[in-house]
Motif scaffolding. Structure first.
Motif, mmCIF file in Angstrom:
data_model
loop_
_atom_site.group_PDB
_atom_site.id
_atom_site.type_symbol
_atom_site.label_atom_id
_atom_site.label_comp_id
_atom_site.label_asym_id
_atom_site.label_seq_id
_atom_site.Cartn_x
_atom_site.Cartn_y
_atom_site.Cartn_z
ATOM 1 N N TYR A 65 -3.986 1.512 -3.759
ATOM 2 C CA TYR A 65 -3.670 2.859 -3.303
ATOM 3 C C TYR A 65 -2.177 3.075 -3.516
ATOM 4 C CZ TYR A 65 -3.940 7.021 -0.402
ATOM 5 O OH TYR A 65 -3.923 8.313 0.037
ATOM 6 N N SER B 99 -8.790 -1.326 4.118
ATOM 7 C CA SER B 99 -7.827 -2.168 3.404
ATOM 8 C C SER B 99 -6.692 -2.675 4.299
ATOM 9 C CB SER B 99 -7.236 -1.397 2.221
ATOM 10 O OG SER B 99 -6.749 -0.139 2.645
ATOM 11 N N GLY C 62 -2.050 -7.643 4.700
ATOM 12 C CA GLY C 62 -2.730 -6.554 3.993
ATOM 13 C C GLY C 62 -1.783 -5.562 3.350
ATOM 14 N N HIS D 67 0.009 -3.083 4.753
ATOM 15 C CA HIS D 67 0.009 -1.723 5.295
ATOM 16 C C HIS D 67 1.158 -1.463 6.247
ATOM 17 C CE1 HIS D 67 -3.932 -0.931 3.635
ATOM 18 N NE2 HIS D 67 -3.820 0.302 4.037
ATOM 19 N N THR E 151 -8.567 -8.684 4.758
ATOM 20 C CA THR E 151 -8.546 -7.289 5.205
ATOM 21 C C THR E 151 -9.834 -7.023 5.993
ATOM 22 O OG1 THR E 151 -9.724 -6.456 3.285
ATOM 23 C CG2 THR E 151 -7.317 -6.612 3.105
ATOM 24 N N GLU F 119 -12.612 4.713 3.188
ATOM 25 C CA GLU F 119 -12.149 3.765 2.168
ATOM 26 C C GLU F 119 -11.218 4.495 1.199
ATOM 27 O OE1 GLU F 119 -11.489 0.839 1.181
ATOM 28 O OE2 GLU F 119 -13.479 -0.032 1.073
ATOM 29 N N GLN G 77 0.829 -1.206 0.000
ATOM 30 C CA GLN G 77 0.000 0.000 0.000
ATOM 31 C C GLN G 77 0.862 1.254 0.000
ATOM 32 O OE1 GLN G 77 -3.425 0.038 0.184
ATOM 33 N NE2 GLN G 77 -3.430 -2.185 -0.006
ATOM 34 N N ARG H 259 -8.311 -15.165 2.068
ATOM 35 C CA ARG H 259 -9.152 -14.090 2.632
ATOM 36 C C ARG H 259 -10.534 -14.563 3.023
ATOM 37 N NH1 ARG H 259 -7.002 -9.205 -0.810
ATOM 38 N NH2 ARG H 259 -8.655 -8.042 0.201
ATOM 39 N N GLU I 175 -8.394 1.300 -4.587
ATOM 40 C CA GLU I 175 -7.397 0.226 -4.653
ATOM 41 C C GLU I 175 -6.930 0.041 -6.098
ATOM 42 O OE1 GLU I 175 -6.098 -1.534 -2.203
ATOM 43 O OE2 GLU I 175 -7.302 -0.592 -0.662
ATOM 44 N N ARG J 127 -12.047 -4.977 5.197
ATOM 45 C CA ARG J 127 -13.156 -4.877 4.239
ATOM 46 C C ARG J 127 -13.855 -6.233 4.117
ATOM 47 N NH1 ARG J 127 -10.359 -3.802 -0.182
ATOM 48 N NH2 ARG J 127 -10.224 -1.565 0.203
#
Ligand SMILES: Cc1cc2nc3c(=O)[nH]c(=O)nc-3n(C[C@H](O)[C@H](O)[C@H](O)COP(=O)(O)OP(=O)(O)OC[C@H]3O[C@@H](n4cnc5c(N)ncnc54)[C@H](O)[C@@H]3O)c2cc1C
Length: 447
Positions: free
Chosen positions: A302, A128, A66, A68, A106, A297, A27, A88, A300, A108
């Motif tokens: 990102y 995300s 994820g 991040h 994630t 949000e 990300q 997932r 994606e 989401r």
């Protein structure tokens, strides 16, 4: 280089493969690493096979959920990246009520599945973010005052250990490992499934109340007073906004101070002392919890450069907000947020017997994020973040939860847990990963 992996049924993405350039990104655009191989796993059998192969061939191991996390946490040069992004699946047991979540999901994925049953667990404020990385490093979200941190809601985990065995960790099975996973970070094994306790959360009252920034002192004092003895059902935070797209045009270029209200109780949100201050915007209204979660949000994939800092505060005062406002003005990044969130409630009731995480007495926490696109701005953003932390130091207490420590820093990590808990985590790590296989990111140093 060829990598045939015995027993591996997923996809191996190697340098030169057209998918490699996408698969090696996260990300955060500041992460620019070239792994030796990316093993996209389908199940825990693949995870074990890839891990075994990495150990046999001497490749360093990285685990990607994820995506991040900060630089070199999940992706690194010349490493084997065990990529869980295809794992997932989410299974809601509505009678339990529990939710089982695969290790690459994630928030989401989870919110979508649990909301179909009118239930929720504390999830990230950005959908995300990966469930496993978030939970292993604390898991602070809008529902934390009501339900505790995500780590507090974890009831069971399936883990591929350093010797490639699949084990279950819970209060009954391997309770030491289970305790460590509830906030002790990612260095105890690869979590292929997490099981959380759900709570009935369906419709909430949520949204922003906002004022021009010159109302900051009155709004801050009223909000601090309101939250001092607020029920657990009232969460949210105080934010500084500048040019947010959902702000109507006449106010879009005006710096704003806003209270994000999250009310999980019955009836109207008890925020009349704030409404008495005549907000210029009042967007608080009933909505499904999923809509609240989707409010922040991002598109994606990102593709911004990201940096975030955070910590615990002793107070929410006009002085603290003045520091934040100064830094909002001087931020060398076009996007990002400034949030002060109230703690207390269920967060404060967690203790060292059930989780290694500290910070339970802190009344407030802050998080400040920057998102930008120009690599030349990297040094200015780093200076800005350091300046913000220094200016908030007189109001800061203890060390942040691991999720808010944006770099690998053993001293800060140790301080986040405290000496006694650190020692206990080290002993558990020595038992489950004596060869230091999971040494990346916020790893607990071996004794
Ligand atoms: C925009 C943004 C918003 C955020 N918001 C919040 C927030 O509201 N609250 C909060 O608490 N934190 C927040 N964070 C911090 C975030 O929770 C942590 O960075 C978390 O580690 C990210 O997990 P990930 O799986 O997405 O990232 P990754 O980079 O994939 O993983 C992060 C770390 O966890 C490890 N890991 C991932 N999956 C597994 C697994 N299944 N088993 C073992 N190890 C694993 C990785 O190896 C790595 O060390 C935010 C971060 C960003 C960038």
């Amino acid at each position: 280089m060829r990598h045939a992996i015995h027993g591996f049924t997923g996809e191996l993405v190697l340098p030169g493969n057209p998918a490699y350039e996408v698969a090696r990104r996260t990300q955060d655009d500041t992460v620019d690493r070239r792994p030796a191989v990316i093993a996209r796993c389908r199940d825990s059998g693949d995870v074990a096979a890839a891990l075994r192969h990495a150990r046999e061939t001497g490749l360093a191991v990285r685990v990607r959920g994820g995506g991040h996390g900060p630089d070199r946490f999940a992706i690194d040069d010349d490493a084997m990246v065990i990529d869980l992004a295809s794992m997932r699946a989410v299974h809601v047991d509505s009678t339990g009520p529990r939710v089982r979540v695969e290790g690459g999901a994630t928030w989401r994925d989870v919110d979508r599945a649990t909301q179909a049953h009118g239930r929720a667990v504390t999830g990230a404020r950005i959908p995300s973010v990966g469930v496993a990385g978030f939970t292993l490093g604390s898991g602070s979200g809008w529902l934390e005052r009501k339900l505790g941190l995500a780590a507090d809601r974890l009831r069971r985990a399936r883990v591929v250990t350093a010797d490639a065995q699949l084990v279950t960790a819970s209060a009954e099975e391997h309770p030491d490992l289970f305790w460590a996973l509830r906030g002790g970070g990612p260095s105890f094994g690869i979590v292929t499934e997490l099981e959380f306790a759900l709570h009935p959360i369906d419709e909430v009252a949520a949204g922003l109340l906002a004022w021009p920034l010159d109302h900051a002192a009155a709004v801050t004092s009223a909000y601090a007073e309101l939250m001092a003895d607020a029920p657990d059902d009232l969460g949210g935070g105080l934010a500084l906004l500048n040019g947010a797209p959902f702000v109507p045009a006449p106010l879009r270029s005006t710096p704003l101070i806003a209270v994000l209200v999250v009310w999980t109780g019955a009836g109207d949100a008890p925020v009349s002392p704030l409404r008495a201050l005549g907000p210029a915007l009042d967007f608080v209204r009933p909505m499904p919890y999923a809509h609240l979660q989707a409010m922040f949000e991002s598109p994606e994939p990102y593709t911004a450069r990201l940096h975030g800092v955070g910590g615990f505060l002793t107070e929410l005062s006009p002085q603290v907000v003045a520091v934040l406002a100064d830094h909002q003005r001087s931020k060398p990044a076009p996007e990002g947020s400034m949030l002060v969130q109230p703690l207390g409630g269920a967060v404060a009731r967690g203790d060292a017997r059930s989780s290694p995480l500290g910070g339970r007495d802190a009344p407030w926490a802050y998080q400040a994020g920057a998102a930008w696109f120009d690599p030349d701005a990297d040094p200015a953003v780093a200076d800005w973040a350091a300046s913000l932390q220094a200016a908030l130091a007189p109001y800061t207490i203890g060390e942040a939860w691991p999720n808010f420590i944006p770099e690998r820093d053993a001293t800060r990590l140790r301080a986040a847990y405290g000496a006694d808990i650190w020692g206990r985590l080290q002993a558990i790590r020595a038992c489950w990963d004596p060869d230091d296989v999971f040494s990346a990111g916020h790893a607990i140093a071996l004794p």
